[in-house]
Design a protein around this motif. Structure first.
Motif, PDB file in Angstrom:
ATOM      1  N   ILE A  15       0.850  -1.200   0.000  1.00 42.75           N
ATOM      2  CA  ILE A  15       0.000   0.000   0.000  1.00 42.75           C
ATOM      3  C   ILE A  15       0.889   1.254   0.000  1.00 42.75           C
ATOM      4  N   LYS A  16       0.511   2.226  -0.821  1.00 41.89           N
ATOM      5  CA  LYS A  16       1.252   3.495  -0.897  1.00 41.89           C
ATOM      6  C   LYS A  16       0.684   4.484   0.124  1.00 41.89           C
ATOM      7  N   ILE A  17       1.530   5.405   0.555  1.00 46.54           N
ATOM      8  CA  ILE A  17       1.157   6.356   1.609  1.00 46.54           C
ATOM      9  C   ILE A  17       1.093   7.788   1.081  1.00 46.54           C
ATOM     10  N   ILE A  18      -0.036   8.443   1.333  1.00 46.02           N
ATOM     11  CA  ILE A  18      -0.113   9.901   1.135  1.00 46.02           C
ATOM     12  C   ILE A  18      -0.411  10.544   2.480  1.00 46.02           C
ATOM     13  N   THR A  19       0.389  11.528   2.838  1.00 46.80           N
ATOM     14  CA  THR A  19       0.194  12.184   4.130  1.00 46.80           C
ATOM     15  C   THR A  19       0.662  13.639   4.066  1.00 46.80           C
ATOM     16  N   GLU A  20       0.080  14.440   4.936  1.00 46.26           N
ATOM     17  CA  GLU A  20       0.349  15.880   4.883  1.00 46.26           C
ATOM     18  C   GLU A  20       1.670  16.247   5.549  1.00 46.26           C
ATOM     19  N   VAL A  21       2.397  17.130   4.894  1.00 45.13           N
ATOM     20  CA  VAL A  21       3.592  17.722   5.491  1.00 45.13           C
ATOM     21  C   VAL A  21       3.253  19.179   5.764  1.00 45.13           C
ATOM     22  N   MET A  22       3.527  19.634   6.991  1.00 45.56           N
ATOM     23  CA  MET A  22       3.105  20.987   7.352  1.00 45.56           C
ATOM     24  C   MET A  22       4.223  22.008   7.331  1.00 45.56           C
ATOM     25  N   ASP A  40       4.970   8.188   0.088  1.00 47.56           N
ATOM     26  CA  ASP A  40       4.928   8.048  -1.374  1.00 47.56           C
ATOM     27  C   ASP A  40       4.431   9.324  -2.041  1.00 47.56           C
ATOM     28  N   ILE A  41       3.525  10.040  -1.365  1.00 54.77           N
ATOM     29  CA  ILE A  41       3.051  11.334  -1.874  1.00 54.77           C
ATOM     30  C   ILE A  41       3.000  12.295  -0.684  1.00 54.77           C
ATOM     31  N   PHE A  42       3.617  13.452  -0.842  1.00 49.26           N
ATOM     32  CA  PHE A  42       3.476  14.504   0.160  1.00 49.26           C
ATOM     33  C   PHE A  42       2.212  15.292  -0.145  1.00 49.26           C
ATOM     34  N   GLN A  43       1.376  15.474   0.864  1.00 50.40           N
ATOM     35  CA  GLN A  43       0.174  16.303   0.699  1.00 50.40           C
ATOM     36  C   GLN A  43       0.445  17.689   1.282  1.00 50.40           C
ATOM     37  N   VAL A  44       0.089  18.713   0.509  1.00 51.35           N
ATOM     38  CA  VAL A  44       0.106  20.080   1.048  1.00 51.35           C
ATOM     39  C   VAL A  44      -1.343  20.440   1.321  1.00 51.35           C
ATOM     40  N   GLY A  45      -1.649  20.753   2.564  1.00 47.29           N
ATOM     41  CA  GLY A  45      -3.030  21.002   2.956  1.00 47.29           C
ATOM     42  C   GLY A  45      -3.512  22.371   2.512  1.00 47.29           C
TER      43      GLY A  45
END
Ligand code: PEP
Ligand code: MN
Length: 338
Positions: A159-166, A179-184
Motif C-alpha cells: 500500500i502506498k502512503i499519502i500524508t500531509e507535510v506541514m 509516497d506522496i506529500f500532501q500540502v493542505g
C-alpha cells in the motif's frame, strides 16, 4: 514563454539565447527539473519565436501568456502521469482511489484500514500524522512515530502512503516513509514549503486554499515545478462560502477548468468538499464524471469514534459501496469517450 533546452546545450549557446531574450526585453529564469531544462521568459514585446526556436541547443519554444507557465497545458502535448511504482499510476488515463482516516490514530486502526483497502483493491492510503487543527487543543497527530508504524504495515501490504507535510523541517525525516506529500489547504500558499517540495524527488498533492482561486492554485503548483519537481497533483477540496448547510462548497467547475488549463492530474476530495458523510458519495461521483483523475476520501472503521473529521468520514460498508460506484462512474465516463 517556455523554452525547452537540449540537455547538452553549451554555455555559449545558452549565452546566445540569453542575449537574444535580453534584446527583446525578456526577463529569464532557468529551471532544471528531474525531467528537463527550461528557460522561462517573461516579457511583453511581440517577436517571431522562430528566431529562437531555430537556434542550436533549443529543443522547442512555446508562447505561454498565463501567470503560471510550466504547469500550463499550453506547452505539453500529453497530460502528466504520476507513477508511484508497482503499477500505481495517476493521470493521463490512469484512475486511482486514495482512502483512509483523517488522522492516523493507532496500530490497530492502521491494520484495519489496510485490510479494508486490500479487500477493495485500493492501492493508496491517506492519513494525517501532522494535523492542522483549528483549535490547538484538538488531536494534532501521532507525528513521525505514527508515520513509521504506518509505513511498516503499508509496505508489508503493497500500500502506498499519502500524508500531509506541514513545514519544511518535516520533509527530510518524512521522506523515506512517504509516497506522496500532501500540502493542505491551509498551506496552499506557504511558498517556502512549496519551494522545498520542489527539491524533493517525491510526488506532491497540492490542495486548493480555503478561499484560493484556481489561478492561485496553479501558481502555487508553479512554485513546486520551477524548483525542480514535475510530479504534482492538483486537488479540489471545496472552498469557503456563505452557505451553512455544509462545511465547504465543492467546486465542480474547478475540475474541467483545471484540466483545460494544466497538464497536471486533478484529484477530488469529496470528504472535505462537502463535509457531510451522507453526501460524500454524490459529490465523489460528480467529481469523477467531471473528469477527476483520482478521488481522495476519508474512511474509518467507526467514524463516530474518529479523532478528527468523523462527521464526513465513511464507514467500511459505505466506502466499499462508493469505491464500486466510483469505478462504475469512471467506466461510464470512458464509455462516453470524454
Ligand atoms: C485532510 O486531508 O485531512 C485535511 C486537513 O485537508 P485540508 O487541508 O483540505 O483541510
Ligand atoms: Mn480531514
Amino acid at each position: 514563454m517556455i523554452i525547452q533546452l537540449e540537455s547538452d546545450i553549451s554555455e555559449e549557446q545558452l549565452s546566445r539565447l540569453e542575449e537574444k531574450l535580453a534584446s527583446v526585453q525578456y526577463k529569464t529564469n532557468q529551471v532544471t527539473t528531474q525531467n528537463g531544462r527550461y528557460i522561462i521568459g517573461v516579457g511583453k514585446q511581440e517577436f517571431d519565436i522562430r528566431s529562437i526556436g531555430t537556434m542550436s541547443g533549443i529543443r522547442d519554444i512555446h508562447r505561454v501568456s498565463d501567470a503560471f507557465k510550466l504547469v500550463s497545458r499550453k506547452w505539453k502535448v500529453h497530460e502528466t502521469q504520476i507513477d508511484l511504482g508497482d503499477d500505481v499510476c495517476i493521470g493521463n488515463g490512469a484512475f486511482q482511489i486514495m482512502a483512509g482516516p483523517c488522522s492516523i490514530e493507532s496500530e490497530a486502526q492502521i491494520e484495519s484500514t489496510i485490510q479494508h483497502l486490500l479487500d477493495n483493491n485500493v492501492r493508496i492510503m491517506r492519513g494525517g500524522v501532522y494535523k492542522p487543527r483549528s483549535s490547538p487543543y484538538s488531536f494534532r497527530g501521532l507525528g513521525q512515530e505514527g508515520l513509521k508504524l504506518w509505513y511498516k504495515h503499508a509496505r508489508a501490504n503493497g500500500i502506498k502512503i499519502i500524508t500531509e507535510v506541514m513545514m519544511v523541517d518535516q520533509i527530510e525525516p518524512m521522506m523515506d516513509y512517504v509516497d506522496i506529500f500532501q500540502v493542505g489547504a491551509r498551506n496552499s500558499q506557504n511558498f517556502n514549503l512549496l519551494d522545498a517540495l520542489g527539491e524533493v524527488d517525491k510526488p506532491v498533492l497540492l490542495k486548493r486554499g480555503i478561499s484560493g482561486t484556481l489561478d492561485e492554485l496553479l501558481q502555487a503548483a508553479e512554485y513546486i515545478f520551477s524548483n525542480g519537481n514535475e510530479r504534482i497533483m492538483l486537488c479540489e477540496r471545496g472552498i469557503r462560502s456563505y452557505e451553512k448547510a455544509y462545511r465547504n462548497t465543492f467546486d465542480i467547475n474547478a475540475i474541467p477548468i483545471l484540466k483545460a488549463k494544466s497538464h497536471l492530474p486533478v484529484v477530488v476530495d469529496p470528504s472535505h468538499g462537502i463535509g457531510v458523510r451522507r453526501y460524500v458519495d454524490a459529490v465523489a461521483m460528480a467529481g469523477v464524471i467531471a473528469g477527476a483523475d483520482a478521488v481522495i476520501m476519508e474512511v474509518h472503521q467507526c467514524p463516530e469514534k474518529a479523532f478528527s473529521d468523523g462527521q464526513q468520514t465513511l464507514n467500511y460498508q459505505e466506502s466499499a459501496t462508493l469505491i464500486d460506484r466510483l469505478r462504475q462512474t469512471r467506466a461510464l465516463r470512458e464509455s462516453m469517450g470524454v
